[in-house]
Structures are given as structure tokens and as C-alpha cells.
Design a protein around this motif. Structure first.
Motif, PDB file in Angstrom:
ATOM      1  N   TRP A 159       0.790  -1.523  -0.046  1.00  9.58           N
ATOM      2  CA  TRP A 159       0.051  -0.194  -0.103  1.00  9.58           C
ATOM      3  C   TRP A 159       0.928   1.309   0.106  1.00  9.58           C
ATOM      4  N   MET A 160       1.945   1.321   0.695  1.00  6.86           N
ATOM      5  CA  MET A 160       2.781   2.557   0.790  1.00  6.86           C
ATOM      6  C   MET A 160       3.416   2.768  -0.529  1.00  6.86           C
ATOM      7  N   ARG A 161       4.156   1.757  -1.132  1.00  9.75           N
ATOM      8  CA  ARG A 161       4.639   2.135  -2.514  1.00  9.75           C
ATOM      9  C   ARG A 161       3.514   2.419  -3.489  1.00  9.75           C
ATOM     10  N   TRP A 162       2.415   1.930  -3.364  1.00  9.73           N
ATOM     11  CA  TRP A 162       1.424   2.473  -4.310  1.00  9.73           C
ATOM     12  C   TRP A 162       0.846   3.772  -4.112  1.00  9.73           C
ATOM     13  N   ALA A 163       0.757   4.191  -2.639  1.00  9.07           N
ATOM     14  CA  ALA A 163       0.293   5.635  -2.304  1.00  9.07           C
ATOM     15  C   ALA A 163       1.584   6.478  -3.036  1.00  9.07           C
ATOM     16  N   LEU A 164       2.885   6.098  -2.676  1.00  8.99           N
ATOM     17  CA  LEU A 164       3.965   6.986  -3.157  1.00  8.99           C
ATOM     18  C   LEU A 164       3.959   7.299  -4.606  1.00  8.99           C
ATOM     19  N   GLN A 165       3.614   6.256  -5.466  1.00 11.91           N
ATOM     20  CA  GLN A 165       3.830   6.101  -6.707  1.00 11.91           C
ATOM     21  C   GLN A 165       2.480   6.565  -7.577  1.00 11.91           C
ATOM     22  N   GLY A 166       1.537   6.231  -7.092  1.00 11.91           N
ATOM     23  CA  GLY A 166       0.259   6.524  -7.842  1.00 11.91           C
ATOM     24  C   GLY A 166      -0.925   6.455  -7.176  1.00 11.91           C
ATOM     25  N   GLY A 167      -0.953   6.882  -5.886  1.00 18.57           N
ATOM     26  CA  GLY A 167      -2.330   6.871  -4.874  1.00 18.57           C
ATOM     27  C   GLY A 167      -3.115   7.972  -4.845  1.00 18.57           C
ATOM     28  N   ARG A 168      -2.702   9.107  -5.862  1.00 19.89           N
ATOM     29  CA  ARG A 168      -3.684  10.308  -5.771  1.00 19.89           C
ATOM     30  C   ARG A 168      -4.932  10.305  -6.502  1.00 19.89           C
ATOM     31  N   VAL A 169      -5.935  10.343  -5.741  1.00 22.12           N
ATOM     32  CA  VAL A 169      -7.332  10.269  -6.500  1.00 22.12           C
ATOM     33  C   VAL A 169      -8.047  11.648  -6.572  1.00 22.12           C
ATOM     34  N   ARG A 170      -7.536  12.693  -5.653  1.00 20.07           N
ATOM     35  CA  ARG A 170      -8.102  13.951  -5.631  1.00 20.07           C
ATOM     36  C   ARG A 170      -6.861  15.008  -5.527  1.00 20.07           C
ATOM     37  N   GLY A 171      -7.436  16.166  -5.581  1.00 13.35           N
ATOM     38  CA  GLY A 171      -6.607  17.603  -5.217  1.00 13.35           C
ATOM     39  C   GLY A 171      -5.234  17.489  -6.142  1.00 13.35           C
ATOM     40  N   GLY A 172      -5.268  16.899  -7.457  1.00  8.15           N
ATOM     41  CA  GLY A 172      -4.268  16.877  -8.409  1.00  8.15           C
ATOM     42  C   GLY A 172      -4.343  16.170  -9.361  1.00  8.15           C
ATOM     43  N   LYS A 173      -3.509  15.740 -10.306  1.00 10.05           N
ATOM     44  CA  LYS A 173      -3.693  14.674 -11.271  1.00 10.05           C
ATOM     45  C   LYS A 173      -3.702  13.333 -10.728  1.00 10.05           C
ATOM     46  N   ALA A 174      -4.873  12.542 -11.099  1.00 11.35           N
ATOM     47  CA  ALA A 174      -5.129  11.228 -10.465  1.00 11.35           C
ATOM     48  C   ALA A 174      -4.123  10.268 -11.218  1.00 11.35           C
ATOM     49  N   GLY A 175      -3.816   9.286 -10.432  1.00 13.49           N
ATOM     50  CA  GLY A 175      -2.777   8.470 -10.771  1.00 13.49           C
ATOM     51  C   GLY A 175      -1.373   8.789 -10.302  1.00 13.49           C
ATOM     52  N   THR A 176      -1.027  10.085  -9.864  1.00 12.74           N
ATOM     53  CA  THR A 176       0.364  10.461  -9.570  1.00 12.74           C
ATOM     54  C   THR A 176       0.525  10.133  -8.194  1.00 12.74           C
ATOM     55  N   GLY A 177       1.670  10.218  -7.671  1.00 12.00           N
ATOM     56  CA  GLY A 177       1.865   9.935  -6.049  1.00 12.00           C
ATOM     57  C   GLY A 177       1.796  10.760  -5.285  1.00 12.00           C
ATOM     58  N   LEU A 178       1.214  10.266  -4.110  1.00 13.98           N
ATOM     59  CA  LEU A 178       0.936  11.294  -3.147  1.00 13.98           C
ATOM     60  C   LEU A 178       2.471  11.967  -2.436  1.00 13.98           C
ATOM     61  N   GLY A 179       2.305  12.882  -1.867  1.00 11.53           N
ATOM     62  CA  GLY A 179       3.665  13.579  -1.000  1.00 11.53           C
ATOM     63  C   GLY A 179       3.952  12.533   0.184  1.00 11.53           C
ATOM     64  N   VAL A 180       5.134  12.632   0.468  1.00  9.72           N
ATOM     65  CA  VAL A 180       5.607  11.828   1.558  1.00  9.72           C
ATOM     66  C   VAL A 180       4.777  12.097   3.101  1.00  9.72           C
ATOM     67  N   THR A 181       4.260  13.325   3.041  1.00  8.34           N
ATOM     68  CA  THR A 181       3.933  14.008   4.401  1.00  8.34           C
ATOM     69  C   THR A 181       2.291  13.060   4.490  1.00  8.34           C
ATOM     70  N   SER A 182       1.731  13.003   3.388  1.00  6.25           N
ATOM     71  CA  SER A 182       0.445  12.505   3.319  1.00  6.25           C
ATOM     72  C   SER A 182       0.426  11.016   3.644  1.00  6.25           C
ATOM     73  N   VAL A 183       1.260  10.509   3.060  1.00  6.39           N
ATOM     74  CA  VAL A 183       1.530   8.929   3.049  1.00  6.39           C
ATOM     75  C   VAL A 183       1.947   8.704   4.408  1.00  6.39           C
ATOM     76  N   ASP A 184       2.723   9.595   4.955  1.00  3.86           N
ATOM     77  CA  ASP A 184       3.363   9.418   6.351  1.00  3.86           C
ATOM     78  C   ASP A 184       2.319   9.492   7.648  1.00  3.86           C
ATOM     79  N   MET A 185       1.113  10.439   7.324  1.00  4.14           N
ATOM     80  CA  MET A 185       0.086  10.590   8.084  1.00  4.14           C
ATOM     81  C   MET A 185      -0.858   9.484   8.256  1.00  4.14           C
ATOM     82  N   SER A 186      -1.025   8.877   6.743  1.00  9.32           N
ATOM     83  CA  SER A 186      -1.998   7.634   6.619  1.00  9.32           C
ATOM     84  C   SER A 186      -1.379   6.618   7.333  1.00  9.32           C
ATOM     85  N   LEU A 187      -0.067   6.462   7.308  1.00  8.31           N
ATOM     86  CA  LEU A 187       0.764   5.297   7.928  1.00  8.31           C
ATOM     87  C   LEU A 187       0.556   5.378   9.078  1.00  8.31           C
TER      88      LEU A 187
END
Length: 218
Positions: free
Chosen positions: A26-54
Motif C-alpha cells: 500500500w505504501m509503495r502504491w500511495a507514493l507512486q500513484g495513490g492520488r485520486v483528488r487534489g491533483g492529477k489522478a494516478g500520480t504519487g501522494l506526497g511523503v507527508t500525506s503518506v506518512d500521516m496515513s501510515l
């Protein structure tokens, strides 16, 4: 919102079947293509966002261990790779502070806004959660100071979470500039809230917070 990112990929996995490999994937997916809103879908989420979810996921799994639902803290050793952190730091643009002219333009543009006073508080370097947590009792107009000791944030399920500042350094008393003092004093912003309270009647929530909507909701 922080755990919603996890539910979308791991929500179908039974808690007892969840493994460290699931969390790592899940973490690798989120960093590489986990964005679904707030930007281009399919691009990676920021490290801070992934860290908060983790962090939220780890907390939930730790509580599951405490309650005896599982026996192992399976995500305790899952961390954002240092390589990803360094890569983001290299590409992240430094945010330049406003100059005096830009601050002046902002003040003029927002002067007629209902939330002019809270907007001015944000110019003092207060974090959004600190502005939201500010109560009228924290403001001393005679001494021209305000005390910061409380924060309010909204979680993904729209629950308002109120807590102390992150550290003792965050708990502080700040001087109140004359422009901000004039904006918050009784004859202006607080008077507006008093009128709104009368208009709403029993529908007004209250609570003593500076930043509320027309019905006193925080």
C-alpha cells in the motif's frame, strides 16, 4: 481522509489476514500513484500525506493488539524510505514569504470579509489549527496580547478534534498588533457574532471560539 486512502486498497482484507507485505505494498502504491483528488489522478501522494496515513494505520493496528483482535503489530517496522524523503526535498519548491506590498494587498482585499479578523491572525504566523482553536478568552484586548494553548482540526470523518499544542514551545503568548486588535475588538468582529447569535436564537451553538460560522458552529 488520512485513513480513507488506506481503506480504498486494504479495506477488503480481513484484519486477521493483514500482513506487513500488504502495508508495504500500500505504501509503495500511495507514493507512486495513490492520488485520486487534489491533483492529477494516478500520480504519487506526497511523503507527508503518506506518512500521516501510515501513522493512523499503525495507531489503529496497535489498538487492535491492545484489544486482543490480533497478536502482532504488523506495521511497526514499515517506514517511508529515506530515498523517497530525499527525492521530495530536492523537488519541493521553497515557499517564499509575502513581502510588505503583498501583505498590504491581502489586507485591503479581505477588509470587508466577515472573517477579516481570523484572516489577520493567520498573518501573525499562527497555524490554521491554532486560529481555529482560539477562544475569545484567549484574547486580552487591554494588554494587547493573545494566548495560544489550544488547536482544533477536522479529521477525515468530519469529526472535530481539539487538543493542546504539539509542544510546550507551541504554547505561547503573542503581542496583538494594533490592526488585528481593532479587527477583533468588541465593536467589530465580536459584535458581528453577537448579532448573528440574536438572529439564530436557540439554533446558535456558541462555545466561545473566535472562528465560527453564522450559527456559532465550529
Amino acid at each position: 481522509m488520512t485513513l480513507d486512502r488506506v481503506r480504498g486498497k486494504l479495506g477488503q482484507v480481513r484484519l486477521q489476514d493483514l500482513t506487513e507485505d500488504h502495508v508495504m505494498a500500500w505504501m509503495r502504491w500511495a507514493l507512486q500513484g495513490g492520488r485520486v483528488r487534489g491533483g492529477k489522478a494516478g500520480t504519487g501522494l506526497g511523503v507527508t500525506s503518506v506518512d500521516m496515513s501510515l501513522a493512523r494505520l499503525k495507531d489503529a493496528l496497535n489498538r487492535a493488539v491492545t484489544r486482543g483482535l490480533v497478536t502482532v503489530k504488523i506495521a511497526s517496522e514499515v517506514h517511508i524510505p529515506l530515498k523517497a524523503r530525499k527525492a521530495e526535498r530536492k523537488t519541493k519548491e521553497a515557499v517564499q514569504p509575502w513581502n510588505a506590498s503583498e501583505v498590504g494587498a491581502f489586507v485591503i482585499a479581505t477588509k470587508s470579509d466577515r472573517l477579516f479578523a481570523p484572516l489577520l491572525l493567520s498573518l501573525m504566523g499562527l497555524r490554521p489549527a491554532e486560529v481555529c482553536g482560539l477562544r475569545w478568552s484567549d484574547i486580552d484586548l487591554d494588554a494587547a496580547t493573545l494566548g495560544i494553548a489550544n488547536t482544533r482540526t477536522v479529521m477525515g470523518n468530519r469529526t472535530v478534534v481539539e487538543k493542546d499544542t504539539k509542544s510546550m514551545a507551541g504554547e505561547r503568548v503573542l503581542p496583538l498588533p494594533s490592526l488585528v486588535r481593532e479587527a477583533v475588538k468588541v465593536k467589530t468582529f465580536r459584535a458581528t457574532q453577537a448579532v448573528e447569535r440574536l438572529a439564530a436564537g436557540e439554533g446558535y451553538e456558541g462555545g466561545g471560539y473566535v472562528l465560527v460560522d453564522e450559527l456559532g458552529a465550529r
